[in-house]
Each structure stands twice: as C-alpha cells, then as structure tokens.
Write a protein that holds these residues in place. Structure first.
Motif, PDB file in Angstrom:
ATOM      1  N   VAL A   1      15.788   3.682  -1.048  1.00  0.00           N
ATOM      2  CA  VAL A   1      16.421   4.123  -2.299  1.00  0.00           C
ATOM      3  C   VAL A   1      16.402   3.037  -3.370  1.00  0.00           C
ATOM      4  O   VAL A   1      16.497   3.346  -4.551  1.00  0.00           O
ATOM      5  CB  VAL A   1      17.878   4.623  -2.082  1.00  0.00           C
ATOM      6  N   ARG A   2      16.217   1.795  -2.978  1.00  0.00           N
ATOM      7  CA  ARG A   2      16.207   0.693  -3.939  1.00  0.00           C
ATOM      8  C   ARG A   2      14.804   0.290  -4.367  1.00  0.00           C
ATOM      9  O   ARG A   2      14.627  -0.681  -5.078  1.00  0.00           O
ATOM     10  CB  ARG A   2      16.940  -0.506  -3.336  1.00  0.00           C
ATOM     11  N   LEU A   3      13.801   1.034  -3.935  1.00  0.00           N
ATOM     12  CA  LEU A   3      12.417   0.685  -4.243  1.00  0.00           C
ATOM     13  C   LEU A   3      11.924   1.390  -5.507  1.00  0.00           C
ATOM     14  O   LEU A   3      12.347   2.510  -5.801  1.00  0.00           O
ATOM     15  CB  LEU A   3      11.509   1.040  -3.063  1.00  0.00           C
ATOM     16  N   SER A   4      10.989   0.750  -6.189  1.00  0.00           N
ATOM     17  CA  SER A   4      10.360   1.364  -7.366  1.00  0.00           C
ATOM     18  C   SER A   4       9.465   2.514  -6.918  1.00  0.00           C
ATOM     19  O   SER A   4       9.086   2.609  -5.744  1.00  0.00           O
ATOM     20  CB  SER A   4       9.526   0.323  -8.112  1.00  0.00           C
ATOM     21  N   SER A   5       9.075   3.368  -7.856  1.00  0.00           N
ATOM     22  CA  SER A   5       8.233   4.517  -7.508  1.00  0.00           C
ATOM     23  C   SER A   5       6.878   4.060  -6.981  1.00  0.00           C
ATOM     24  O   SER A   5       6.317   4.681  -6.078  1.00  0.00           O
ATOM     25  CB  SER A   5       8.072   5.456  -8.695  1.00  0.00           C
ATOM     26  N   ARG A   6       6.324   2.972  -7.514  1.00  0.00           N
ATOM     27  CA  ARG A   6       5.039   2.455  -7.024  1.00  0.00           C
ATOM     28  C   ARG A   6       5.161   1.996  -5.574  1.00  0.00           C
ATOM     29  O   ARG A   6       4.319   2.308  -4.732  1.00  0.00           O
ATOM     30  CB  ARG A   6       4.570   1.300  -7.913  1.00  0.00           C
ATOM     31  N   LYS A   7       6.251   1.268  -5.258  1.00  0.00           N
ATOM     32  CA  LYS A   7       6.450   0.802  -3.887  1.00  0.00           C
ATOM     33  C   LYS A   7       6.750   1.966  -2.950  1.00  0.00           C
ATOM     34  O   LYS A   7       6.322   1.962  -1.798  1.00  0.00           O
ATOM     35  CB  LYS A   7       7.564  -0.242  -3.834  1.00  0.00           C
ATOM     36  N   LEU A   8       7.463   2.964  -3.451  1.00  0.00           N
ATOM     37  CA  LEU A   8       7.723   4.155  -2.636  1.00  0.00           C
ATOM     38  C   LEU A   8       6.426   4.863  -2.264  1.00  0.00           C
ATOM     39  O   LEU A   8       6.283   5.354  -1.143  1.00  0.00           O
ATOM     40  CB  LEU A   8       8.647   5.123  -3.381  1.00  0.00           C
ATOM     41  N   GLN A   9       5.490   4.902  -3.198  1.00  0.00           N
ATOM     42  CA  GLN A   9       4.215   5.550  -2.917  1.00  0.00           C
ATOM     43  C   GLN A   9       3.447   4.799  -1.832  1.00  0.00           C
ATOM     44  O   GLN A   9       2.929   5.411  -0.900  1.00  0.00           O
ATOM     45  CB  GLN A   9       3.374   5.647  -4.185  1.00  0.00           C
ATOM     46  N   VAL A  10       3.403   3.468  -1.940  1.00  0.00           N
ATOM     47  CA  VAL A  10       2.729   2.651  -0.922  1.00  0.00           C
ATOM     48  C   VAL A  10       3.435   2.808   0.425  1.00  0.00           C
ATOM     49  O   VAL A  10       2.793   2.942   1.469  1.00  0.00           O
ATOM     50  CB  VAL A  10       2.678   1.167  -1.357  1.00  0.00           C
ATOM     51  N   LEU A  11       4.760   2.818   0.383  1.00  0.00           N
ATOM     52  CA  LEU A  11       5.546   2.978   1.605  1.00  0.00           C
ATOM     53  C   LEU A  11       5.220   4.310   2.274  1.00  0.00           C
ATOM     54  O   LEU A  11       4.922   4.364   3.465  1.00  0.00           O
ATOM     55  CB  LEU A  11       7.039   2.892   1.275  1.00  0.00           C
ATOM     56  N   ALA A  12       5.247   5.386   1.496  1.00  0.00           N
ATOM     57  CA  ALA A  12       5.062   6.735   2.051  1.00  0.00           C
ATOM     58  C   ALA A  12       3.632   7.013   2.499  1.00  0.00           C
ATOM     59  O   ALA A  12       3.415   7.692   3.501  1.00  0.00           O
ATOM     60  CB  ALA A  12       5.496   7.777   1.029  1.00  0.00           C
ATOM     61  N   THR A  13       2.656   6.482   1.779  1.00  0.00           N
ATOM     62  CA  THR A  13       1.269   6.832   2.085  1.00  0.00           C
ATOM     63  C   THR A  13       0.594   5.869   3.058  1.00  0.00           C
ATOM     64  O   THR A  13      -0.326   6.276   3.766  1.00  0.00           O
ATOM     65  CB  THR A  13       0.423   6.912   0.802  1.00  0.00           C
ATOM     66  N   GLU A  14       1.040   4.615   3.100  1.00  0.00           N
ATOM     67  CA  GLU A  14       0.365   3.630   3.948  1.00  0.00           C
ATOM     68  C   GLU A  14       1.267   3.001   5.003  1.00  0.00           C
ATOM     69  O   GLU A  14       0.945   3.008   6.189  1.00  0.00           O
ATOM     70  CB  GLU A  14      -0.210   2.505   3.079  1.00  0.00           C
ATOM     71  N   LEU A  15       2.389   2.443   4.548  1.00  0.00           N
ATOM     72  CA  LEU A  15       3.173   1.584   5.431  1.00  0.00           C
ATOM     73  C   LEU A  15       3.992   2.346   6.474  1.00  0.00           C
ATOM     74  O   LEU A  15       3.995   1.965   7.644  1.00  0.00           O
ATOM     75  CB  LEU A  15       4.065   0.662   4.594  1.00  0.00           C
ATOM     76  N   VAL A  16       4.683   3.404   6.070  1.00  0.00           N
ATOM     77  CA  VAL A  16       5.471   4.154   7.046  1.00  0.00           C
ATOM     78  C   VAL A  16       4.575   4.833   8.082  1.00  0.00           C
ATOM     79  O   VAL A  16       4.853   4.727   9.288  1.00  0.00           O
ATOM     80  CB  VAL A  16       6.427   5.164   6.357  1.00  0.00           C
ATOM     81  N   PRO A  17       3.482   5.498   7.681  1.00  0.00           N
ATOM     82  CA  PRO A  17       2.617   6.076   8.720  1.00  0.00           C
ATOM     83  C   PRO A  17       2.093   5.020   9.701  1.00  0.00           C
ATOM     84  O   PRO A  17       2.042   5.270  10.911  1.00  0.00           O
ATOM     85  CB  PRO A  17       1.473   6.711   7.919  1.00  0.00           C
ATOM     86  N   TRP A  18       1.736   3.836   9.174  1.00  0.00           N
ATOM     87  CA  TRP A  18       1.279   2.747  10.052  1.00  0.00           C
ATOM     88  C   TRP A  18       2.390   2.278  10.977  1.00  0.00           C
ATOM     89  O   TRP A  18       2.167   2.072  12.176  1.00  0.00           O
ATOM     90  CB  TRP A  18       0.742   1.592   9.196  1.00  0.00           C
ATOM     91  N   ALA A  19       3.613   2.097  10.439  1.00  0.00           N
ATOM     92  CA  ALA A  19       4.736   1.623  11.255  1.00  0.00           C
ATOM     93  C   ALA A  19       5.080   2.633  12.343  1.00  0.00           C
ATOM     94  O   ALA A  19       5.356   2.254  13.487  1.00  0.00           O
ATOM     95  CB  ALA A  19       5.952   1.352  10.366  1.00  0.00           C
ATOM     96  N   ILE A  20       5.041   3.912  12.010  1.00  0.00           N
ATOM     97  CA  ILE A  20       5.337   4.950  13.002  1.00  0.00           C
ATOM     98  C   ILE A  20       4.259   4.980  14.080  1.00  0.00           C
ATOM     99  O   ILE A  20       4.568   5.001  15.279  1.00  0.00           O
ATOM    100  CB  ILE A  20       5.495   6.328  12.325  1.00  0.00           C
ATOM    101  N   ARG A  21       2.991   4.978  13.672  1.00  0.00           N
ATOM    102  CA  ARG A  21       1.893   4.970  14.659  1.00  0.00           C
ATOM    103  C   ARG A  21       1.981   3.754  15.561  1.00  0.00           C
ATOM    104  O   ARG A  21       1.823   3.851  16.783  1.00  0.00           O
ATOM    105  CB  ARG A  21       0.539   4.997  13.955  1.00  0.00           C
ATOM    106  N   SER A  22       2.228   2.590  14.969  1.00  0.00           N
ATOM    107  CA  SER A  22       2.325   1.356  15.757  1.00  0.00           C
ATOM    108  C   SER A  22       3.533   1.390  16.681  1.00  0.00           C
ATOM    109  O   SER A  22       3.439   1.001  17.850  1.00  0.00           O
ATOM    110  CB  SER A  22       2.407   0.135  14.836  1.00  0.00           C
ATOM    111  N   GLY A  23       4.673   1.861  16.169  1.00  0.00           N
ATOM    112  CA  GLY A  23       5.877   1.938  16.996  1.00  0.00           C
ATOM    113  C   GLY A  23       5.717   2.859  18.183  1.00  0.00           C
ATOM    114  O   GLY A  23       6.174   2.560  19.286  1.00  0.00           O
TER     115      GLY A  23
END
Length: 191
Positions: free
Chosen positions: A137-159
């Motif tokens: 909730v404290r992230l900018s829209s640009r960071k939210l996009q990177v989080l949603a499209t790249e980082l969270v899917p990677w973190a979930i797959r890795s976890g």
C-alpha cells in the motif's frame, strides 16, 4: 517490536509445522538439537569479510554493511511458551537477513514485500502473509506494477519450489556460493 509480537501470537499453527519440517530433515534436526545463533558475538566478521565475492558469508556481510543492519536487532521471543517453538521463531528472525541475501532483495519497502511473499509461502506465518498483503500500500504505481508482474510471481514460484529455508545450517555454509545454495534449495534466480 510489535511485528515480532504479532509473529509470536499468531504463529500457533505455523510454528509446530515449521518445527516438524525441521525435525524431519537431517540438517534441520541438527539445527534444532544444537540451536546455533546468528549474532555478532557468534560471527567472525573479519573471516566472513575475507571470503570470496559471491560466497554466502561475504554477501551476507555485504548486505549487513550496505543496509546498515545488524543480526543483534532481533528480539528474543516473549510469548511462545514452548522452548523448541521459541527457538524456531528466533531462528526465523535470525535468518531473515539471509533471506534478503539469498533472494537478492534490499531492505527498502519493495524488497521487504518480496521477502515477505517468499516467507509467507515458505513458512505460513500469518505476520508474513499480512506483510505481503499490506506492505504494497505504500508503493508507487510503477513499483506496484513491477511487484505484481515480476517480483511476486517469482517469489511465489521460488517459495513453492524451494525446500524449507530453516533447514539450512547457514553457519556451516559461509563458503558456499550464493548461486549454488539457491540452486540447491530450488530458489529461482532473481528477476
């Protein structure tokens, strides 16, 4: 401190599960028996600084220095009565910075959210789930996009793919290359 208290008071289902994962793994069992601690008093910082670039120990010290953090800031458990479960939550706290190192994530809000997603999948601790869900909730829209499209899917797959990160006796693996440990555990290379 309040996050730590939340972790202790809401982890009543996850902590026994984590303990059982450790008990059923040879390295995790040894950790439970020997109960090593990751503290400045137990680390040979000069030795770790002298290890080759890319080794777990050298990269861990680099992470601590770059982010101006210390393993001594992790408070001891106060609300977990079972001694073994108290050690499990203490171990989780003490390896948190090693998760940053393994995942290649900084301590900024984006990096913390990514680590929390990985930890939520790996450990099932409610405080990790809450951090993963509400941290953005404290992230900018640009960071939210990177989080949603790249980082969270990677973190979930890795976890999901990785073996339990609490079953690693990190103190005996300082010389191991980070890449090798990632591969051994099943953590995909960071995006």
């Amino acid at each position: 401190d309040m996050v730590a208290v939340l972790g202790e008071t809401t982890g009543c289902l996850a902590l026994p599960n984590l303990r059982d994962k450790m008990k059923n793994h040879p390295e995790g069992y040894r950790i439970l028996q020997e109960r090593p601690r990751i503290r400045l008093s137990t680390l040979d910082m000069a030795r770790l600084q002298g290890l080759p670039d890319g080794s777990l120990g050298r990269e861990y010290v680099r992470f601590l220095e770059d982010n101006k953090v210390s393993p001594d800031t992790r408070m001891p458990p106060k609300f977990v009565d079972d001694e073994e479960l108290a050690y499990v939550i203490q171990r989780y706290r003490e390896v948190h910075d090693l998760m940053h190192t393994l995942l290649g994530m900084p301590t900024n809000m984006l990096g913390e959210v990514v680590v929390k997603w990985f930890e939520a999948i790996q450990m099932g601790l409610p405080m990790c789930v809450l951090g993963a869900a509400f941290g953005p909730v404290r992230l900018s829209s640009r960071k939210l996009q990177v989080l949603a499209t790249e980082l969270v899917p990677w973190a979930i797959r890795s976890g999901l793919n990785a073996s339990c990160v609490l079953n690693v006796y990190y103190e005996q693996r300082w010389e191991q290359p980070v890449e090798s440990l990632r591969e051994e555990l099943g953590i995909f290379p960071p995006p």
